[in-house]
Design an enzyme around this catalytic site. Structure first.
Site, PDB file in Angstrom:
ATOM      1  CB  THR A  14      25.946  18.260  25.324  1.00 47.66           C
ATOM      2  OG1 THR A  14      26.054  16.849  25.078  1.00 47.66           O
ATOM      3  CG2 THR A  14      26.798  18.616  26.524  1.00 47.66           C
ATOM      4  CB  THR A  97      28.463  17.268  19.763  1.00 42.76           C
ATOM      5  OG1 THR A  97      28.523  16.318  20.838  1.00 42.76           O
ATOM      6  CG2 THR A  97      28.510  18.675  20.325  1.00 42.76           C
TER       7      THR A  97
END
Length: 333
Positions: A14, A97
């Site tokens: 991300t 993540t």
């Protein structure tokens, strides 16, 4: 005054992603646009205020696709960076993540460089309104450059918080405060004026570990059996038949498998020498080796969550299949 040198390696995620607009904070992956390390650094030029940043291109991939081959590459890349830049202060790894905690813990068990290593991600893409990517990157660079970060193993930085790789886990799908260390809390904070630590982890970590993956081509197969009511052992049986050398039982709290799984795993220990480690699906707390586990020949994961217990067991099996030695490793790392 000369700025500290910090290398930034990009693996995607991300923090490297670009969505279709400033409000695209959920489905940005569908845009299939990830920046490389140098492009992320260029997007947030403010990070140069804190260090002489050395971007290192590698790959930009979703983190669920990161496994042993990438981890080995990272270990070798970090060796090379330190050899070529003797005054390197630290290394930052950009990471998605989803599996960030696994990469961080694996590197904390296998990296062989003495400089601080900080794994960082973000919950919102670099293109989003109010993205956390820029601040997380800046704080990771500051943390990697901080002399106080040495000797703490691999660190994880998000949301101004510094965590130990062994202890941290992702706890929320979308919230910015997703990474937590449930049993013990943060090591410190990246505040606006300084990097500050309040405690040190005592379990052994990189570079002083007994695991060296640099000459390995693969890890032994280790699978996770997740406990749920009514399980009849089908998944456990399939893993054993697929050739698993080890199995982590993500059991009911405080740490035991249901009868269907336990019967299959007990037989696997006795008949095939499979190493079974008992963890828990609870998300925190240690398991204990009571009478039932001893009789079945299961070891315990201590307070490692199942995904991290799997990594340590995989590495342990590259060294030994002796249960006593593997038990020692789970009490050491």
């Amino acid at each position: 005054m000369q700025k500290p040198k910090v290398a930034v390696i990009g693996t995607g995620g991300t923090i490297c992603s670009i969505g279709v607009g400033p409000f695209d904070i959920l489905d940005y992956g569908a845009n299939e646009c990830m920046l490389h390390a140098d492009e992320v650094v260029a997007k947030f030029p403010e990070v140069h205020a804190h260090a002489e940043v050395i971007p290192v291109r590698y790959k930009a991939v979703p983190s669920p696709n990161i496994h042993f081959a990438v981890w080995k590459d990272l270990v070798l890349m970090m060796d090379d960076l330190v050899a070529k830049t003797p005054d390197l202060a630290g290394i930052v790894i950009l990471h998605g993540t989803a599996s960030l905690e696994e990469t961080a813990y694996f590197l904390s068990l296998t990296a062989k460089v003495a400089v601080p290593i900080v794994v960082v991600g973000s919950q919102r893409p670099a293109s989003a309104l109010s993205t956390d990517a820029g601040m997380n990157l800046a704080n990771a660079i500051r943390t990697a450059a901080a002399p106080a970060s040495r000797g703490l193993g691999v660190l994880v930085l998000l949301n101004d918080e510094i965590h130990a790789a062994r202890e941290v886990t992702k706890t929320s799908t979308f919230r910015l405060q997703t990474f937590r260390s449930p049993d013990f809390g943060v090591l410190g904070h990246a505040d606006g004026d300084t990097i500050v630590f309040y405690r040190k982890p005592i379990r052994r970590a990189a570079p002083e570990t007994e695991f060296d993956i640099r000459a390995l081509d693969a890890l032994p197969r280790v699978d996770i059996v997740y406990a749920y009511t009514g399980s009849d052992g089908t998944a456990a049986r399939a893993f054993v038949e697929a050739g698993a050398k080890g199995v982590v039982s993500a059991g009911f709290a405080p740490g035991f498998a249901g009868q269907g799984d336990a019967d299959v795993l007990k037989a696997a220990v006795a008949e095939k020498g499979v190493v079974v480690v008992q963890s828990t699906r609870a998300g925190s707390g240690r398991t204990f080796r009571g009478k039932r586990l001893r009789e079945m020949g299961f070891l315990i994961a201590d307070n490692l969550n199942p995904q991290k217990a799997r990594l340590l067991l995989s590495l342990a099996l590259t060294r030994t299949s002796d249960p006593a030695e593997i038990e020692r490793m789970f009490l050491t790392y």
